[in-house]
Enzyme design. Structure first.
Site, mmCIF file in Angstrom:
data_model
loop_
_atom_site.group_PDB
_atom_site.id
_atom_site.type_symbol
_atom_site.label_atom_id
_atom_site.label_comp_id
_atom_site.label_asym_id
_atom_site.label_seq_id
_atom_site.Cartn_x
_atom_site.Cartn_y
_atom_site.Cartn_z
ATOM 1 N N PHE A 10 11.220 -10.039 -3.834
ATOM 2 C CA PHE A 10 12.445 -9.226 -3.321
ATOM 3 C C PHE A 10 12.044 -8.052 -3.789
ATOM 4 O O PHE A 10 13.079 -7.345 -4.412
ATOM 5 C CB PHE A 10 13.717 -10.029 -3.890
ATOM 6 C CG PHE A 10 14.692 -9.246 -2.930
ATOM 7 C CD1 PHE A 10 14.784 -9.689 -1.771
ATOM 8 C CD2 PHE A 10 16.047 -8.845 -3.660
ATOM 9 C CE1 PHE A 10 16.049 -9.564 -0.844
ATOM 10 C CE2 PHE A 10 17.114 -8.333 -3.070
ATOM 11 C CZ PHE A 10 17.055 -8.831 -1.539
ATOM 12 N N LYS A 32 -1.542 -9.683 2.180
ATOM 13 C CA LYS A 32 -3.033 -9.814 2.611
ATOM 14 C C LYS A 32 -3.811 -10.996 1.883
ATOM 15 O O LYS A 32 -4.886 -11.344 2.427
ATOM 16 C CB LYS A 32 -3.686 -8.566 2.775
ATOM 17 C CG LYS A 32 -3.005 -7.670 3.635
ATOM 18 C CD LYS A 32 -3.003 -6.320 3.155
ATOM 19 C CE LYS A 32 -1.681 -5.950 2.257
ATOM 20 N NZ LYS A 32 -1.399 -4.784 1.997
ATOM 21 N N VAL A 68 -1.976 -7.177 8.594
ATOM 22 C CA VAL A 68 -2.707 -5.957 9.038
ATOM 23 C C VAL A 68 -1.653 -5.137 9.990
ATOM 24 O O VAL A 68 -1.023 -5.613 10.936
ATOM 25 C CB VAL A 68 -3.791 -6.377 9.952
ATOM 26 C CG1 VAL A 68 -4.627 -5.324 10.355
ATOM 27 C CG2 VAL A 68 -4.760 -7.353 9.239
ATOM 28 N N GLY A 124 7.405 3.621 -0.009
ATOM 29 C CA GLY A 124 7.139 2.356 0.345
ATOM 30 C C GLY A 124 5.780 1.827 1.064
ATOM 31 O O GLY A 124 5.929 0.938 1.377
ATOM 32 N N GLU A 156 0.352 0.008 -2.282
ATOM 33 C CA GLU A 156 0.484 -1.211 -2.990
ATOM 34 C C GLU A 156 1.035 -1.019 -4.372
ATOM 35 O O GLU A 156 1.085 0.070 -4.979
ATOM 36 C CB GLU A 156 -0.944 -1.832 -3.059
ATOM 37 C CG GLU A 156 -1.743 -1.951 -1.706
ATOM 38 C CD GLU A 156 -0.657 -3.056 -1.115
ATOM 39 O OE1 GLU A 156 -0.603 -4.237 -1.680
ATOM 40 O OE2 GLU A 156 -0.450 -2.837 0.189
ATOM 41 N N LYS A 199 -8.334 -6.209 4.886
ATOM 42 C CA LYS A 199 -7.722 -6.167 6.507
ATOM 43 C C LYS A 199 -8.960 -6.346 7.341
ATOM 44 O O LYS A 199 -8.885 -6.897 8.397
ATOM 45 C CB LYS A 199 -7.037 -4.850 6.731
ATOM 46 C CG LYS A 199 -5.569 -4.810 6.061
ATOM 47 C CD LYS A 199 -5.000 -3.459 5.980
ATOM 48 C CE LYS A 199 -3.583 -3.440 5.539
ATOM 49 N NZ LYS A 199 -3.144 -2.275 5.263
ATOM 50 N N GLY A 233 5.079 0.750 5.497
ATOM 51 C CA GLY A 233 6.672 0.944 5.654
ATOM 52 C C GLY A 233 7.415 -0.273 5.528
ATOM 53 O O GLY A 233 7.081 -1.494 5.984
HETATM 54 N N1 LIG Z 1 5.087 -1.985 1.955
HETATM 55 C C1 LIG Z 1 4.388 -2.066 3.032
HETATM 56 O O1 LIG Z 1 4.155 -0.937 3.863
HETATM 57 C C2 LIG Z 1 3.430 -3.454 3.335
HETATM 58 C C3 LIG Z 1 2.883 -3.593 4.718
HETATM 59 C C4 LIG Z 1 2.102 -4.535 5.024
HETATM 60 C C5 LIG Z 1 1.969 -5.627 3.828
HETATM 61 N N2 LIG Z 1 2.689 -5.320 2.708
HETATM 62 C C6 LIG Z 1 2.252 -6.368 1.710
HETATM 63 O O2 LIG Z 1 3.728 -7.071 1.561
HETATM 64 C C7 LIG Z 1 3.855 -7.780 0.384
HETATM 65 C C8 LIG Z 1 5.031 -7.162 -0.293
HETATM 66 O O3 LIG Z 1 5.212 -5.444 -0.125
HETATM 67 P P1 LIG Z 1 6.269 -4.766 -0.956
HETATM 68 O O4 LIG Z 1 5.993 -3.306 -0.348
HETATM 69 O O5 LIG Z 1 7.499 -5.532 -0.534
HETATM 70 O O6 LIG Z 1 5.763 -4.847 -2.287
HETATM 71 P P2 LIG Z 1 6.778 -4.333 -3.498
HETATM 72 O O7 LIG Z 1 6.103 -4.284 -4.821
HETATM 73 O O8 LIG Z 1 7.928 -3.483 -3.382
HETATM 74 O O9 LIG Z 1 7.353 -6.022 -3.767
HETATM 75 C C9 LIG Z 1 6.815 -7.132 -4.294
HETATM 76 C C10 LIG Z 1 7.900 -7.729 -5.124
HETATM 77 O O10 LIG Z 1 7.297 -9.039 -5.511
HETATM 78 C C11 LIG Z 1 7.852 -9.533 -6.800
HETATM 79 N N3 LIG Z 1 6.744 -10.371 -7.241
HETATM 80 C C12 LIG Z 1 5.469 -10.266 -7.669
HETATM 81 N N4 LIG Z 1 4.807 -11.358 -8.222
HETATM 82 C C13 LIG Z 1 5.878 -12.422 -8.232
HETATM 83 C C14 LIG Z 1 5.960 -13.592 -8.342
HETATM 84 N N5 LIG Z 1 5.078 -14.379 -8.558
HETATM 85 N N6 LIG Z 1 7.176 -14.463 -8.011
HETATM 86 C C15 LIG Z 1 8.369 -13.635 -7.531
HETATM 87 N N7 LIG Z 1 8.202 -12.568 -7.245
HETATM 88 C C16 LIG Z 1 7.001 -11.686 -7.404
HETATM 89 C C17 LIG Z 1 7.687 -8.358 -7.532
HETATM 90 O O11 LIG Z 1 8.902 -8.469 -8.413
HETATM 91 C C18 LIG Z 1 8.288 -7.335 -6.436
HETATM 92 O O12 LIG Z 1 9.950 -7.188 -6.361
HETATM 93 C C19 LIG Z 1 2.639 -6.910 -0.400
HETATM 94 O O13 LIG Z 1 1.868 -8.105 -0.447
HETATM 95 C C20 LIG Z 1 2.055 -6.074 0.240
HETATM 96 O O14 LIG Z 1 0.647 -5.716 0.146
HETATM 97 C C21 LIG Z 1 3.347 -4.310 2.327
HETATM 98 N N1 LIG Z 2 -0.487 -0.412 0.960
HETATM 99 C C1 LIG Z 2 -0.475 -0.677 2.627
HETATM 100 C C2 LIG Z 2 0.365 -1.402 3.065
HETATM 101 C C3 LIG Z 2 0.211 -2.141 4.145
HETATM 102 O O1 LIG Z 2 -0.695 -3.173 4.270
HETATM 103 C C4 LIG Z 2 -0.860 0.534 3.319
HETATM 104 O O2 LIG Z 2 -0.775 1.603 2.929
HETATM 105 O O3 LIG Z 2 -1.506 0.612 4.461
#
Ligand SMILES: NC(=O)c1ccc[n+]([C@@H]2O[C@H](COP(=O)([O-])OP(=O)(O)OC[C@H]3O[C@@H](n4cnc5c(N)ncnc54)[C@H](O)[C@@H]3O)[C@@H](O)[C@H]2O)c1
Ligand SMILES: N[C@@H](CCO)C(=O)O
Length: 352
Positions: A11, A128, A155, A209, A212, A227, A325
């Site tokens: 979350f 990913k 991606v 946001g 990573e 990716k 984002g």
């Molecule tokens: N933010 C972006 O722009 C974006 C874009 C594409 C993909 N992603 C991917 O989506 C996923 C989430 O991204 P985000 O920005 O929300 O990351 P984030 O770091 O804000 O949130 C990840 C959450 O997962 C929780 N977490 C970690 N390990 C856990 C576990 N074992 N059990 C339960 N909770 C756990 C953490 O406490 C954290 O709250 C990541 O894998 C990221 O690579 C993010």
């Molecule tokens: N950290 C990654 C999130 C999207 O996968 C980026 O900046 O593109």
């Protein structure tokens, strides 16, 4: 009215933004998309777990400032992230996996996806790790259990490059791609061009946001490498692993490199690419490239991504849009649910 019960695993930025969309847009989705969503479980490493068969108020979830272990205070809550129990036992139709990406073995997200699919839940994920490192196994598991494994957000966040290329370019003779596939490093390069230091620019990307949990993955190219593996395997029928992709990030670029490129009407971009050679082998790489300002990828700024897909019949087809984002990536989760809904309900209705 079709209702999908959803379990959110992790979350952080993405699943919070998704809960916010549920709070704001469920009524609209009922009319526009023919389904509504009901969050029945949430787990997070820091906050704990909560399960409610009747549904958890999405607005309460996003507006409450939970402390560490804070889900314990909710009815059906616990201070521990009981991922396996929640994934296997909560009354969810769909599990949304959005925990940290682990670029080495994809865990624990691979296990989260596996538990969900084994238990007959559809999986949607923006992570990913499971897609780059275990997609073949997870897809097979999904097929055996008659559920879907969807991962558009892995991606280019909400920009639908995987589904678009696989469906709309089918038969066009895909033979390679090159593009900007990391929002953070593209944003950082742009901010450095405006005179900001490397660390300050990363700090801004984190606040927005995009980055990573460990931004090393962004600036060293490891995120793009995953990716490239995903796109090459999905679009070109490759069977790449990250070790097959040579990888260099932007951390070695200096302000001097950026300034001297600008003087010569050029700009640095981190480019991920894969190409099918004459012998059928796929060559893939991630590296910074100095592009002339009139190159189609040179004008792609901020957290926007763009990928040019080479086809036999159309030449290059370029997809561009947000690559990172919170809300943009949360939209990818919705697009996965739309795909599941169409596969399950719309196709069934058409057959009747
Ligand atoms: N933010 C972006 O722009 C974006 C874009 C594409 C993909 N992603 C991917 O989506 C996923 C989430 O991204 P985000 O920005 O929300 O990351 P984030 O770091 O804000 O949130 C990840 C959450 O997962 C929780 N977490 C970690 N390990 C856990 C576990 N074992 N059990 C339960 N909770 C756990 C953490 O406490 C954290 O709250 C990541 O894998 C990221 O690579 C993010
Ligand atoms: N950290 C990654 C999130 C999207 O996968 C980026 O900046 O593109």
């Amino acid at each position: 009215m079709v209702q999908y019960n959803i379990a959110l695993i992790g979350f952080g930025g993405v699943n919070r933004a998704f809960a916010e969309l549920v709070a704001e847009r469920n009524n609209r989705w009922r009319t526009e998309l023919g389904f509504q969503l009901n969050i029945v479980a949430v787990t997070d490493l820091n906050l704990g777990s909560v399960v409610s068969a009747n549904g958890i108020d999405a607005r309460m979830l996003i507006e409450t400032r939970f402390e560490r272990g804070g889900f314990a205070k909710l009815s059906g809550g616990s201070a521990e992230a009981d991922n396996e129990q929640v994934i296997r036992q909560a009354p969810a139709d769909i599990v949304a996996e959005a925990t940290f990406t682990n670029p080495y073995d994809g865990e624990p997200a691979v296990s989260h996806c596996r538990w969900a699919l084994e238990s007959g839940r559809h999986v949607i994920t923006t992570n990913k790790g499971p897609v780059a490192l275990a997609a073949a196994d997870l897809k097979a598991l999904a097929r055996r259990n008659h559920v879907s494994f969807e991962y558009e957000g892995a991606v280019m966040s909400g920009t639908p490059v995987i589904r678009m290329a696989k469906t709309m370019l089918a038969g066009s003779g895909l033979n390679g791609f090159e593009g900007i596939l990391n929002g953070t490093s593209n944003f950082v390069l742009g901010r450095m061009e405006s005179g900001l230091g490397f660390s300050e620019a990363i700090g801004e990307a984190q606040a927005l946001g995009y980055a990573e949990a460990d931004p090393t993955a962004d600036v060293e190219g490891h995120d793009v490498r995953l990716k490239v593996v995903i796109l090459a395997n999905e679009l070109l029928g490759a069977t790449l692993t990250p070790g097959d992709v040579s990888c260099r990030g932007i951390s070695s670029l200096t302000v001097g490199d950026i300034e001297s490129a600008a003087k010569e009407r050029c700009r640095w971009k981190l480019i991920g690419s894969a190409i099918r050679g004459e012998d059928g082998r796929i060559e893939a790489s991630v590296a910074p490239r100095r592009l002339a300002l009139d190159h189609p990828l040179a004008g792609v700024g901020g957290a926007i991504n763009a990928v040019s897909i080479n086809t036999d019949l159309l030449g290059a087809v370029t997809v561009t849009g947000p690559g990172a984002g919170r809300v943009e990536t949360a939209y990818a989760l919705l697009s996965d649910i739309v795909a599941i809904h169409r596969a399950v309900h719309v196709n069934k209705e058409a057959a009747e």
